[in-house]
Design a protein around this motif. Structure first.
Motif, PDB file in Angstrom:
ATOM      1  N   PRO A  48      35.176  34.425  32.872  1.00  0.00           N
ATOM      2  CA  PRO A  48      35.867  33.907  33.929  1.00  0.00           C
ATOM      3  C   PRO A  48      35.178  34.969  34.743  1.00  0.00           C
ATOM      4  O   PRO A  48      34.122  34.967  35.246  1.00  0.00           O
ATOM      5  CB  PRO A  48      37.309  35.391  33.387  1.00  0.00           C
ATOM      6  N   VAL A  49      35.475  34.007  36.334  1.00  0.00           N
ATOM      7  CA  VAL A  49      35.455  34.305  37.536  1.00  0.00           C
ATOM      8  C   VAL A  49      34.875  35.577  37.786  1.00  0.00           C
ATOM      9  O   VAL A  49      36.282  36.448  37.749  1.00  0.00           O
ATOM     10  CB  VAL A  49      35.834  33.339  38.201  1.00  0.00           C
ATOM     11  N   LYS A  50      33.925  36.931  38.248  1.00  0.00           N
ATOM     12  CA  LYS A  50      33.889  37.985  38.640  1.00  0.00           C
ATOM     13  C   LYS A  50      33.092  37.434  40.151  1.00  0.00           C
ATOM     14  O   LYS A  50      32.746  37.248  40.508  1.00  0.00           O
ATOM     15  CB  LYS A  50      32.601  38.444  38.002  1.00  0.00           C
ATOM     16  N   ARG A  51      34.759  39.005  40.916  1.00  0.00           N
ATOM     17  CA  ARG A  51      34.642  38.512  42.315  1.00  0.00           C
ATOM     18  C   ARG A  51      34.378  40.324  42.141  1.00  0.00           C
ATOM     19  O   ARG A  51      35.448  40.613  43.065  1.00  0.00           O
ATOM     20  CB  ARG A  51      35.852  38.272  42.910  1.00  0.00           C
ATOM     21  N   PRO A  52      33.431  40.832  42.369  1.00  0.00           N
ATOM     22  CA  PRO A  52      33.287  42.412  41.731  1.00  0.00           C
ATOM     23  C   PRO A  52      33.470  42.856  43.104  1.00  0.00           C
ATOM     24  O   PRO A  52      33.969  43.968  43.867  1.00  0.00           O
ATOM     25  CB  PRO A  52      32.113  42.341  42.141  1.00  0.00           C
ATOM     26  N   LYS A  53      33.364  42.493  44.427  1.00  0.00           N
ATOM     27  CA  LYS A  53      33.459  42.819  45.635  1.00  0.00           C
ATOM     28  C   LYS A  53      35.353  42.206  45.943  1.00  0.00           C
ATOM     29  O   LYS A  53      35.810  43.457  46.474  1.00  0.00           O
ATOM     30  CB  LYS A  53      33.127  42.053  47.222  1.00  0.00           C
ATOM     31  N   LEU A  54      36.249  41.570  45.082  1.00  0.00           N
ATOM     32  CA  LEU A  54      37.005  41.561  45.873  1.00  0.00           C
ATOM     33  C   LEU A  54      38.549  41.630  44.934  1.00  0.00           C
ATOM     34  O   LEU A  54      39.650  42.025  45.143  1.00  0.00           O
ATOM     35  CB  LEU A  54      37.523  39.228  46.475  1.00  0.00           C
ATOM     36  N   ASP A  55      37.586  41.792  43.808  1.00  0.00           N
ATOM     37  CA  ASP A  55      38.808  42.478  42.405  1.00  0.00           C
ATOM     38  C   ASP A  55      39.657  43.341  42.707  1.00  0.00           C
ATOM     39  O   ASP A  55      40.600  43.382  42.078  1.00  0.00           O
ATOM     40  CB  ASP A  55      37.923  42.486  40.605  1.00  0.00           C
ATOM     41  N   ALA A  56      38.986  44.699  43.575  1.00  0.00           N
ATOM     42  CA  ALA A  56      39.605  45.967  43.565  1.00  0.00           C
ATOM     43  C   ALA A  56      40.472  45.866  45.075  1.00  0.00           C
ATOM     44  O   ALA A  56      41.698  46.802  44.521  1.00  0.00           O
ATOM     45  CB  ALA A  56      38.875  47.280  43.833  1.00  0.00           C
ATOM     46  N   PHE A  57      41.357  44.168  45.396  1.00  0.00           N
ATOM     47  CA  PHE A  57      41.869  44.407  46.635  1.00  0.00           C
ATOM     48  C   PHE A  57      42.835  43.260  46.169  1.00  0.00           C
ATOM     49  O   PHE A  57      43.667  42.785  47.309  1.00  0.00           O
ATOM     50  CB  PHE A  57      40.661  43.653  47.948  1.00  0.00           C
ATOM     51  N   THR A  58      43.163  42.610  44.962  1.00  0.00           N
ATOM     52  CA  THR A  58      43.971  40.814  44.983  1.00  0.00           C
ATOM     53  C   THR A  58      44.970  41.796  44.428  1.00  0.00           C
ATOM     54  O   THR A  58      45.681  41.074  45.109  1.00  0.00           O
ATOM     55  CB  THR A  58      42.958  40.531  43.335  1.00  0.00           C
ATOM     56  N   GLY A  59      45.189  42.509  43.612  1.00  0.00           N
ATOM     57  CA  GLY A  59      46.517  43.425  43.243  1.00  0.00           C
ATOM     58  C   GLY A  59      47.634  43.386  45.419  1.00  0.00           C
ATOM     59  O   GLY A  59      48.450  43.312  45.052  1.00  0.00           O
ATOM     60  N   MET A  60      46.330  44.004  46.004  1.00  0.00           N
ATOM     61  CA  MET A  60      47.160  43.821  47.385  1.00  0.00           C
ATOM     62  C   MET A  60      47.366  42.510  47.981  1.00  0.00           C
ATOM     63  O   MET A  60      48.527  42.641  48.875  1.00  0.00           O
ATOM     64  CB  MET A  60      45.889  45.011  48.399  1.00  0.00           C
ATOM     65  N   ILE A  61      46.758  42.075  47.699  1.00  0.00           N
ATOM     66  CA  ILE A  61      46.510  40.023  48.388  1.00  0.00           C
ATOM     67  C   ILE A  61      47.884  40.081  47.755  1.00  0.00           C
ATOM     68  O   ILE A  61      48.763  39.367  48.720  1.00  0.00           O
ATOM     69  CB  ILE A  61      45.371  39.597  48.259  1.00  0.00           C
ATOM     70  N   ASP A  62      48.062  40.243  46.038  1.00  0.00           N
ATOM     71  CA  ASP A  62      49.713  39.686  46.095  1.00  0.00           C
ATOM     72  C   ASP A  62      50.275  40.144  46.532  1.00  0.00           C
ATOM     73  O   ASP A  62      51.204  39.691  46.576  1.00  0.00           O
ATOM     74  CB  ASP A  62      49.378  39.722  44.344  1.00  0.00           C
ATOM     75  N   ALA A  63      50.993  41.557  46.478  1.00  0.00           N
ATOM     76  CA  ALA A  63      51.656  42.114  47.130  1.00  0.00           C
ATOM     77  C   ALA A  63      52.322  41.504  47.993  1.00  0.00           C
ATOM     78  O   ALA A  63      53.701  41.822  49.108  1.00  0.00           O
ATOM     79  CB  ALA A  63      51.709  43.492  47.261  1.00  0.00           C
TER      80      ALA A  63
END
Length: 495
Positions: A48-63
């Motif tokens: 799977p694609v790894k986004r080390p800088k973005l993965d911590a913020f994906t939940g916030m974006i979805d919300a």
């Protein structure tokens, strides 16, 4: 692909992979892949694609994105706005591109899927579209009604100045007459001209005019989900097809009726088309539609909006923000109003008292000058400032008649001129124009003479202008012949 084939062929003939890599100048890994797959497999992601800088913020974006689904689409989060909020509010150190790519992928995965539908014969879909046309030399927006029979793809299109409730009904009436049958059901969106209110249980409270129309033709009305045009995708596509094929280039017609005659011819012509994926023409499939549809009722529905009003002190009745005149004799009385697509009819009790062309502007006044003539006859000083008469385009003979009447009788002549105009309450303008020109030709400048001449013109009999019957006709002064004058003539004859 040619290199791929040569490498595989060389290895099949005994060349080793090491030697093939050196001979064809490619890596040994590439040679191994070429031998493992008969055709290039393309790029295959194994992790799977790894986004080390973005993965911590994906939940916030979805919300953020899920929390604004009910907001108008023009005020929802864009990728640029999400990136700015992450950077400014939460210390995000990544770039804009990874945020944009994540939102694009998320949107693609969340798109709605649809089931292909089969359409049994005898049912219809209806909608309105918009296009620019030139009617009577004026460029304006046309609102065109479209009815589609999805089984056969047969269509009917008719244009109106506005998408009003009466235009909806009138479009149906003409569509049913065009097909000669009534469909078993028609699918609509939730237009306010049709649906007054959607109740909590999902049922529709129909508008008054549309409810009466349904009762007259006895077919089922069905409705799509609010805001979901794909529920009636056939007619939605037909709206675009009609605009592109029937109204490009911009159509120019003298009247709306001429434009609608053209649209009807295009609909009939389209029935000979053979559409993609079909083995029969539209007209051949239309036969199956018509077999299952119901017969028309004995009389068509009266497609009009009904309202009530009261005549103002200026003999005006307000309907849909516009004021329409009525005869001054009906001032301050209650009246009924029927708004058709092309005209407004006003009546009092069982009598029709006024008819006007329908005005689709706002806060305008529509006058019939004849309605005000009895009042102007009594208030003759208002003749030159009466607003209903300002834009009244009468033939030049009427202005000549008024000038001669005023020269003879001054104020009384103006009143008599208004009496001549009041003959329009009984006679057509063409008949009265002929009588006025005849009166000017005979020098009979008077109301009694004009009335007599218009009656003779209508009844097709010769006029008899008797001074005993019409005492106000201009008299001719006939002098007595003197004997001296007669003798002078005789002497000139002998000479």
């Amino acid at each position: 692909m040619d290199l791929y084939r040569k490498v595989r062929l060389a290895c099949a003939e005994g060349m080793s992979q090491r030697e093939a890599a050196r001979h064809f100048n490619v890596s040994r890994d590439s040679v191994a892949k070429m031998m493992a797959f008969s055709v290039p497999p393309g790029y295959r992601r194994t992790a799977p694609v790894k986004r080390p800088k973005l993965d911590a913020f994906t939940g916030m974006i979805d919300a953020w994105l899920d929390g604004v689904r009910e907001v108008h689409r023009k005020q929802r989060h864009t990728a640029k706005r999400v990136f700015e909020r992450l950077r400014d509010e939460h210390g995000f150190t990544g770039g804009y591109t990874i945020v944009k790519d994540y939102m694009r992928q998320r949107e693609r995965c969340g798109r709605e899927m649809f089931v292909p539908l089969a359409h049994p014969p005898g049912h219809a879909q209806a909608d309105f579209g918009e296009a620019v046309v030139v009617i009577g030399g004026v460029e304006q927006k046309a609102h065109f009604f479209v009815m589609d029979l999805p089984h056969s793809d047969a269509c009917f299109v008719r244009a109106y100045p506005g998408a009003t409730a009466e235009a909806w009904v009138d479009g149906h009436v003409h569509a049913f007459a065009f097909f000669g049958k009534v469909p078993g059901s028609v699918l609509y969106d939730n237009d306010r001209c049709l649906v007054a209110k959607i109740l909590p249980d999902g049922t529709r409270q129909r508008a008054t005019l549309f409810s009466g129309f349904l009762s007259h033709y006895l077919f089922r009305d069905r409705y799509g989900r609010p805001g979901k045009g794909n529920d009636k995708g056939n007619v939605e596509g037909l709206v675009g097809y009609s605009r592109r094929n029937f109204m490009v280039p911009i159509q120019r017609f003298a009247t709306w009726d001429a434009f609608n005659d053209y649209l009807e011819k295009q609909c009939r012509k389209r029935q000979a088309d053979l559409l993609r994926g079909q083995s029969e023409t539209i007209g051949q499939r239309l036969v199956r539609d018509l077999v299952t549809m119901s017969d028309l009722p004995a009389a068509p529905f009266d497609a009009c909006d009904q309202a009530t009003g009261r005549v103002s002190s200026q003999a005006l009745v307000r309907y849909k923000t516009n004021d329409y005149s009525v005869p001054v004799a009906y001032g301050h009385r209650d009246v009924w109003i029927r708004g058709y697509v092309g005209e407004v009819v006003i009546g009092c009790r069982g009598e029709i008292i006024a008819r006007h062309p329908r005005c689709y502007d706002r806060e305008d006044m529509v006058f019939d000058p004849v309605h005000y003539l009895p009042l102007i006859e009594r208030k003759i000083n208002a003749l030159d400032q009466a607003a209903p008469l300002v834009e009244w385009d009468l033939p030049p003979a009427f202005a000549t008649l008024r000038r001669l009447m005023e020269a003879r009788m001054i104020k009384a002549g103006r009143r008599e001129y208004v009496q001549v105009l009041r003959l329009l309450e009984t006679f057509d303008i063409d008949d009265l124009h002929v009588a006025v020109k005849k009166a000017l030709q005979l020098g009979a400048v008077g109301f009694d003479a004009v009335k007599h001449l218009v009656l003779c013109h209508v009844e097709k009999r010769p006029p008899k202008l008797d001074l005993d019957v019409y005492p106000y006709l201009p008299r001719t002064n006939v002098e007595t012949t003197s004997a001296a004058s007669y003798m002078a003539l005789m002497s000139e004859g002998r000479a």
